[in-house]
Write an enzyme that holds these catalytic residues in place. Structure first.
Site, mmCIF file in Angstrom:
data_model
loop_
_atom_site.group_PDB
_atom_site.id
_atom_site.type_symbol
_atom_site.label_atom_id
_atom_site.label_comp_id
_atom_site.label_asym_id
_atom_site.label_seq_id
_atom_site.Cartn_x
_atom_site.Cartn_y
_atom_site.Cartn_z
ATOM 1 N N ASN A 374 -0.286 -10.935 -0.408
ATOM 2 C CA ASN A 374 -1.345 -10.094 -1.363
ATOM 3 C C ASN A 374 -2.896 -9.827 -0.769
ATOM 4 O O ASN A 374 -3.230 -10.163 0.221
ATOM 5 C CB ASN A 374 -1.705 -10.685 -2.678
ATOM 6 C CG ASN A 374 -1.895 -12.028 -2.804
ATOM 7 O OD1 ASN A 374 -2.939 -12.626 -2.051
ATOM 8 N ND2 ASN A 374 -1.471 -12.800 -3.788
ATOM 9 N N CYS A 435 4.903 -2.294 -4.529
ATOM 10 C CA CYS A 435 4.521 -3.608 -4.410
ATOM 11 C C CYS A 435 4.039 -4.037 -5.626
ATOM 12 O O CYS A 435 5.000 -4.043 -6.402
ATOM 13 C CB CYS A 435 3.254 -3.852 -3.323
ATOM 14 S SG CYS A 435 1.617 -2.547 -4.067
ATOM 15 N N ARG A 481 -12.148 -2.128 -2.948
ATOM 16 C CA ARG A 481 -11.616 -3.134 -1.725
ATOM 17 C C ARG A 481 -12.616 -3.078 -0.697
ATOM 18 O O ARG A 481 -12.555 -4.039 -0.108
ATOM 19 C CB ARG A 481 -10.391 -2.184 -1.097
ATOM 20 C CG ARG A 481 -8.976 -2.226 -2.051
ATOM 21 C CD ARG A 481 -8.746 -3.614 -2.402
ATOM 22 N NE ARG A 481 -7.424 -3.607 -3.134
ATOM 23 C CZ ARG A 481 -7.540 -3.997 -4.385
ATOM 24 N NH1 ARG A 481 -8.561 -4.159 -4.932
ATOM 25 N NH2 ARG A 481 -6.381 -3.857 -5.321
#
Length: 778
Positions: A374, A435, A481
């Protein structure tokens, strides 16, 4: 800096020239030609060494759109803050930016002098200079003007302050594009003030995305060239047929899933009720949708998020949609469902009411897990990798830290999963990938799979379309991110992760194995990575397509793609062969084939890179050959014209009466002897024919068409300057430093010397790129 010979002085320019803030002086406003005595001409700050008065620098209006834009943006931001401060003081309002460490007037500027720029590898001497902090940039300028370093504040990842020693205090600035700047400051208070200022600059208190540097753009934006992706055109190119797949308007206006694009493709047989039911059963409403159709086999690649199964929940509509995806493939109704997470992680998610599909509830479906970790593991892994490549000098410690980071193992896991998907689709089996939420690991493997299958995505334009489709379109959270707006708390800081950086690393690993399969080179990936974090362009601003549309980035900001279009030749791979590879299914995924990308992680570390890059040397040689071949062709045309004129002179002489020849008007015989024309191939290396006295038989006046000056044959240099060891621009008025080996050194087509991009101009016919001196000699 030299003073312009003439300038126009106005009340505004006089006020501007005398304006100063916290010891910072600003360039003058002038309509004259700028001074070119040193490299400080392109900076918004000018200092006279040891003097109290500012030097004057000018910016020509014609240069505002080519090289001076960044400087003007910085100066403009400072001016805007000053004016806002004046308005606040007049209105007796407290400045919203007061006390944030940028000076008395809030977010304006600060300056620290007597600062040493330390080379951590001891490859060069430490430089004494001054540090300036603006609202958008940090600038270091050496006192001897040998170095000038600019850094956008958005690129700062962290700032570390060392302990006070006899020499001073160390300040280490670590950047998101892996540059490490080490400063030594003699005064402890100055070091602390600069440290606090840089901390606030790198982690702004405001979470307003519209305050990023990209939105400071003042240039007109060509909205038509802003985007690369046309969804309908791309699906048509892939070969999507209405008989099996069709576009749905279910997400028009982002009503069903705000992190998906508004145009989605599903199996034609899927009804709206089936789609809505599946949407409610998937995390974040991210139901299975088509992202790539393989024309040769009819297999499809779909993506989604994890199901909300918990320990026993199921959804009939979701199971039906999966069945229809399998049946949309005319060659096989089998379906591979790939979960990129480790099985343990997927089991843990079941406790939270999520998890993974029960294979017994889905017909003709086989389940596969891949151990891609992850975002938290990837963040810690890259931190350890950077420790290895930047902190350790001992080889044993380097390899030990590199192994413990696990970075290459994670890159290899992404490549293995992508190769499995590509092989499955090439054999005719459709695949569905997810995912957790479907915007991190899913984006990595589905885009990498398409890169392996489709040579179009390995071109410069195709790569941009792939990123717009599977990263920007399907909602990779670039703001979170990449930490574009700063982390206000620990939870927000945990959202930062180098997912896109890791994917670019995977692409580079494949390029090392298949160097002829990609139209672009390593520089393309590195500069793209830098500007993902710099926030100078609006392309990677926002967490999803809806965010960018709400921010109206296509009208308010510049596009990274348009900026790269202007530097297209910088990114060309000289070894590219479009027909050499179609599908890259023979990829070697053994651990030994994965290496540390030193071009990225050690980009600014001189001494560990080759003195000449093979790609750049090859491109320079090809460019030089092309210039010389073009010149040879021009000479052949000219020689053919001269031969024709020679024959015309012979014919004229034979038809002219003797009395006219002897009259003293002209003697063509002597002039013909001076032509001495030979074969065009042999004439290239022979002395230039002397045509200065060639005259017309009839008029006795020199024929200008026959005049061939000596410089016409010698204006092109037969030997270009070597790339090895060149660290500065050859222009006397610039002498700009090339900050790393990845920065392009460009040759002038006439003199063959190396210049930076801003010191070269195209000729009127766009056929040559020449320096200012060669252009002036025309």
């Amino acid at each position: 800096m030299g003073t312009p010979s003439s300038s126009v002085t106005t009340p505004l320019s006089a006020w501007w020239n005398n304006m100063s803030l916290s010891g910072v002086y600003y360039p003058s406003i002038s309509t004259s030609t700028p001074s070119t005595s040193n490299s400080w001409k392109n900076s918004p700050f000018g200092f006279a060494k040891g003097a109290s008065t500012p030097q004057q620098s000018t910016v020509p209006p014609s240069a505002l759109s080519a090289g001076y834009t960044e400087d003007i943006t910085v100066a403009g931001a400072l001016l805007k803050d000053k004016i806002n401060g004046l308005v606040d003081s007049l209105m007796r309002r407290a400045s919203v930016n007061a006390g944030c460490g940028y000076g008395e007037d809030g977010r304006i500027a600060m300056m620290v002098d007597k600062v040493y720029l330390v080379d951590r590898l001891d490859a060069h001497e430490n430089l004494l200079g001054t540090v300036h902090v603006t609202t958008t940039h940090i600038i270091f300028r050496a006192e001897d003007a040998t170095k000038e370093l600019w850094l956008a504040t958005g690129l700062i990842a962290s700032v570390e302050r060392g302990t006070l020693t006899a020499a001073g205090c160390i300040l280490v600035i670590r950047c998101k594009h892996f540059q490490v700047i080490t400063l030594l400051i003699s005064r402890d208070k100055s070091c602390q003030d600069l440290y606090e200022t840089l901390q606030r600059a790198s982690k702004p208190v405001s979470v307003n995305v519209s305050e990023l540097l990209a939105f400071e753009n003042r240039e007109p934006v060509e909205e038509a060239r802003w985007r690369r992706l046309d969804w309908n055109a791309e699906m048509t190119r892939q070969g999507v047929t209405q008989s099996q797949w069709s576009q749905s308007s279910i997400n028009e206006g982002y009503t069903v899933c705000d992190t998906y694009p508004d145009k989605l493709w599903f199996p034609t047989a899927a009804s709206t009720s089936v789609l809505l039911g599946s949407c409610k059963f998937r995390s974040r409403g991210r139901l299975p949708v088509l992202t790539y159709f393989h024309r040769q086999t009819g297999a499809a690649l779909c993506r989604c998020a994890q199901p909300l199964t918990g320990f026993s929940a199921r959804c009939v509509e979701d199971e039906k949609l999966m069945e229809l995806i399998g049946k949309a493939n005319p060659n096989s109704d089998n379906l591979f469902l790939v979960d990129t997470r480790p099985r343990v992680n997927a089991m843990v998610n079941k406790v939270q009411g999520k998890g993974f599909e029960d294979e017994k509830n889905y017909s003709n479906m086989r389940f596969h897990f891949f151990d891609i970790e992850n975002i938290h593991v990837m963040r810690a892994s890259q931190a350890r990798l950077l420790d290895a490549v930047t902190k350790f000098r001992d080889v044993a410690d380097y390899w030990k830290t590199l192994e413990s980071s696990g970075w290459l193992k994670h890159v290899r896991s992404v490549a293995e999963c992508s190769l499995f998907l590509a092989e499955s689709i090439s054999r005719g089996t459709s695949c569905v990938v997810h995912c957790s939420d479907g915007w991190d690991r899913t984006s990595q493997v589905v885009s990498m799979c398409q890169l392996l299958l489709d040579p179009f995505y390995r071109t410069i334009r195709g790569f941009q379309i792939l990123i717009e489709k599977d990263w920007l379109g399907f909602g990779h959270k670039f703001d979170d991110r990449c930490g574009h707006v700063g982390a206000l708390n620990d939870e927000a800081a945990k959202e930062i992760s180098p997912i896109f950086s890791q994917w670019l690393d995977c692409v580079w690993q494949i390029m090392q194995q298949k160097p002829r399969a990609f139209q672009f080179n390593e520089r393309y990936l590195i500069e793209m990575h830098e500007h993902v974090y710099s926030c100078q362009f609006g392309t990677f601003v926002g967490n999803c397509d809806k965010d960018r549309r709400d921010l109206n980035v296509s009208k308010r900001t510049k596009s990274l793609w348009s900026w790269m279009d202007c530097r297209h030749d910088d990114y060309m791979n000289p070894f590219y062969s479009p027909t050499a590879h179609v599908a890259l299914l023979d990829l070697d995924t053994r651990a030994a084939r994965f290496n540390v990308w030193t071009g990225m992680y050690n980009r600014f570390d001189g001494g560990i890179h080759p003195r000449e890059r093979l790609e750049d040397v090859t491109m320079a040689a090809m460019e030089h050959v092309g210039v010389l071949e073009s010149h040879v062709a021009q000479l052949r045309v000219r020689l053919a014209e001269l031969r024709s004129q020679k024959q015309n002179l012979k014919n004229t002489r034979s038809s002219t009466p003797t009395t006219m020849v002897d009259s003293g008007m002209s003697s063509a015989t002597d002039e013909l002897k001076t032509l001495g024309l030979t074969d065009p191939l042999g004439a290239v290396g022979s002395p230039a024919p002397s045509l200065e006295r060639a005259t017309s038989q009839e008029s006795g006046v020199m024929d200008a068409s026959l005049y061939c000056p000596e410089e016409m044959l010698t204006k092109y240099s037969l030997k270009w300057q070597s790339l090895r060891g060149v660290d500065r621009c050859s222009a006397p008025g610039c002498r700009g430093e090339f900050s790393s080996t990845i920065e392009r050194r460009i040759h002038c087509h006439r003199c063959g010397m190396i210049f930076c991009r801003r010191c070269l101009k195209n000729t009127a016919d766009e056929r040559e790129r020449v320096c200012e001196k060669c252009k002036a000699d025309e």
